[in-house]
Design a protein around this motif. Structure first.
Motif, PDB file in Angstrom:
ATOM      1  N   GLU A 140      -2.839   5.784   8.568  1.00  0.00           N
ATOM      2  CA  GLU A 140      -3.324   6.075   7.212  1.00  0.00           C
ATOM      3  C   GLU A 140      -4.776   6.554   7.248  1.00  0.00           C
ATOM      4  O   GLU A 140      -5.564   6.252   6.352  1.00  0.00           O
ATOM      5  CB  GLU A 140      -3.191   4.840   6.312  1.00  0.00           C
ATOM      6  CG  GLU A 140      -1.772   4.437   5.989  1.00  0.00           C
ATOM      7  CD  GLU A 140      -1.162   5.250   4.860  1.00  0.00           C
ATOM      8  OE1 GLU A 140      -1.823   5.492   3.849  1.00  0.00           O
ATOM      9  OE2 GLU A 140       0.007   5.660   5.023  1.00  0.00           O
ATOM     10  N   ILE A 172      -7.172   5.609   9.278  1.00  0.00           N
ATOM     11  CA  ILE A 172      -8.111   4.585   9.758  1.00  0.00           C
ATOM     12  C   ILE A 172      -7.841   4.321  11.230  1.00  0.00           C
ATOM     13  O   ILE A 172      -6.687   4.110  11.627  1.00  0.00           O
ATOM     14  CB  ILE A 172      -7.988   3.293   8.927  1.00  0.00           C
ATOM     15  CG1 ILE A 172      -8.402   3.586   7.484  1.00  0.00           C
ATOM     16  CG2 ILE A 172      -8.829   2.167   9.518  1.00  0.00           C
ATOM     17  CD1 ILE A 172      -8.198   2.455   6.523  1.00  0.00           C
ATOM     18  N   THR A 189      -1.195  -0.167   3.764  1.00  0.00           N
ATOM     19  CA  THR A 189      -1.786   0.601   2.679  1.00  0.00           C
ATOM     20  C   THR A 189      -3.274   0.720   2.931  1.00  0.00           C
ATOM     21  O   THR A 189      -3.921  -0.278   3.287  1.00  0.00           O
ATOM     22  CB  THR A 189      -1.546  -0.102   1.325  1.00  0.00           C
ATOM     23  OG1 THR A 189      -0.159  -0.377   1.178  1.00  0.00           O
ATOM     24  CG2 THR A 189      -2.014   0.755   0.169  1.00  0.00           C
ATOM     25  N   ARG A 190      -3.796   1.890   2.723  1.00  0.00           N
ATOM     26  CA  ARG A 190      -5.239   2.090   2.858  1.00  0.00           C
ATOM     27  C   ARG A 190      -5.910   1.653   1.556  1.00  0.00           C
ATOM     28  O   ARG A 190      -5.520   2.084   0.465  1.00  0.00           O
ATOM     29  CB  ARG A 190      -5.545   3.548   3.153  1.00  0.00           C
ATOM     30  CG  ARG A 190      -7.019   3.778   3.358  1.00  0.00           C
ATOM     31  CD  ARG A 190      -7.338   5.212   3.673  1.00  0.00           C
ATOM     32  NE  ARG A 190      -8.761   5.323   3.899  1.00  0.00           N
ATOM     33  CZ  ARG A 190      -9.318   6.102   4.785  1.00  0.00           C
ATOM     34  NH1 ARG A 190      -8.566   6.874   5.541  1.00  0.00           N
ATOM     35  NH2 ARG A 190     -10.621   6.140   4.918  1.00  0.00           N
ATOM     36  N   GLU A 191      -6.917   0.788   1.701  1.00  0.00           N
ATOM     37  CA  GLU A 191      -7.739   0.370   0.567  1.00  0.00           C
ATOM     38  C   GLU A 191      -9.184   0.650   0.950  1.00  0.00           C
ATOM     39  O   GLU A 191      -9.797  -0.135   1.669  1.00  0.00           O
ATOM     40  CB  GLU A 191      -7.531  -1.104   0.241  1.00  0.00           C
ATOM     41  CG  GLU A 191      -6.141  -1.406  -0.283  1.00  0.00           C
ATOM     42  CD  GLU A 191      -5.951  -2.872  -0.696  1.00  0.00           C
ATOM     43  OE1 GLU A 191      -6.944  -3.626  -0.739  1.00  0.00           O
ATOM     44  OE2 GLU A 191      -4.797  -3.239  -0.951  1.00  0.00           O
ATOM     45  N   SER A 238     -11.932   1.781   3.155  1.00  0.00           N
ATOM     46  CA  SER A 238     -12.017   1.976   4.609  1.00  0.00           C
ATOM     47  C   SER A 238     -11.246   0.908   5.376  1.00  0.00           C
ATOM     48  O   SER A 238     -11.435   0.743   6.577  1.00  0.00           O
ATOM     49  CB  SER A 238     -13.485   1.962   5.041  1.00  0.00           C
ATOM     50  OG  SER A 238     -14.058   0.705   4.733  1.00  0.00           O
ATOM     51  N   THR A 239     -10.373   0.182   4.681  1.00  0.00           N
ATOM     52  CA  THR A 239      -9.609  -0.909   5.291  1.00  0.00           C
ATOM     53  C   THR A 239      -8.118  -0.626   5.206  1.00  0.00           C
ATOM     54  O   THR A 239      -7.634  -0.126   4.201  1.00  0.00           O
ATOM     55  CB  THR A 239      -9.932  -2.241   4.584  1.00  0.00           C
ATOM     56  OG1 THR A 239     -11.340  -2.479   4.629  1.00  0.00           O
ATOM     57  CG2 THR A 239      -9.214  -3.409   5.235  1.00  0.00           C
ATOM     58  N   LEU A 240      -7.410  -0.951   6.276  1.00  0.00           N
ATOM     59  CA  LEU A 240      -5.955  -0.837   6.310  1.00  0.00           C
ATOM     60  C   LEU A 240      -5.378  -2.230   6.084  1.00  0.00           C
ATOM     61  O   LEU A 240      -5.659  -3.153   6.849  1.00  0.00           O
ATOM     62  CB  LEU A 240      -5.509  -0.287   7.673  1.00  0.00           C
ATOM     63  CG  LEU A 240      -4.037   0.037   7.837  1.00  0.00           C
ATOM     64  CD1 LEU A 240      -3.638   1.186   6.904  1.00  0.00           C
ATOM     65  CD2 LEU A 240      -3.754   0.401   9.282  1.00  0.00           C
TER      66      LEU A 240
END
Length: 146
Positions: free
Chosen positions: A108, A110, A50-52, A54-56
C-alpha cells in the motif's frame, strides 16, 4: 484496502507481526506459539491491510475474523486485534543464519521490513519476538498516545 493471502498475523505489544509462507509452512504454528506467549491473533492465512497516513494497519480479514486453523485440530476461535504493521517474517527453510541486510517491500505504498525466517524449532516464538524487536518498525507515536 488490500487483503494479503497466505499471511498470518499477530499483535505483539501493539505492533502487528505478519508471517507469510506457502500452505503448510508453519504460519499458524508460529502464530499459536506467539499467542501462547501473549500475542493476540490478527488473522490466519489472510490479513486485511489499510494505509492510514504513513502507517499500514493490519486487521482481521472479513470472512474469517477470529478463526485460526490448527493442523490436526480444526478451526479454533480466538480474540483478535489490529495494529500497525512492523515486520513481515517470510518463512523460508533456507533463511540465512545471520541476516546481513534488512530488505523492505512496499505494501500500500509503505515500505515494510521483510526478514527471511526459518520456522519449526522449539524456540521459534522467542526468535520471532527478537526479530520484531531488532528489525521491526517502531510503534507510531499516534498509537503510543492512544
Amino acid at each position: 484496502m488490500t487483503v494479503l493471502a497466505n499471511v498470518t498475523g499477530v499483535a505483539i505489544a501493539g505492533r502487528a507481526l505478519l508471517i507469510e509462507g506457502p500452505p503448510g509452512s508453519g504460519k499458524s504454528s508460529l502464530a499459536l506459539a506467539l499467542i501462547d506467549r501473549g500475542a493476540i491473533l490478527v488473522g490466519d492465512d489472510a490479513i486485511r491491510v489499510t494505509r492510514e497516513g504513513s502507517t499500514l494497519i493490519a486487521a482481521p480479514p472479513p470472512n474469517t475474523a477470529g478463526f485460526i486453523e490448527l493442523r490436526n485440530v480444526g478451526l479454533v476461535e480466538l480474540p483478535v486485534a489490529k495494529g500497525p504493521v512492523a515486520l513481515i517474517l517470510r518463512l523460508d527453510s533456507k533463511a540465512p543464519r545471520f541476516p546481513m541486510e534488512t530488505v523492505t517491500r512496499a505494501v500500500e505504498g509503505i515500505e515494510v521490513p521483510v526478514l527471511p525466517f526459518a520456522a519449526g524449532d522449539a524456540v521459534q516464538a522467542l526468535r520471532a519476538e527478537y526479530a520484531l524487536a531488532s528489525h521491526g518498525l517502531p510503534l507510531p507515536k499516534s498509537v503510543q498516545k492512544a
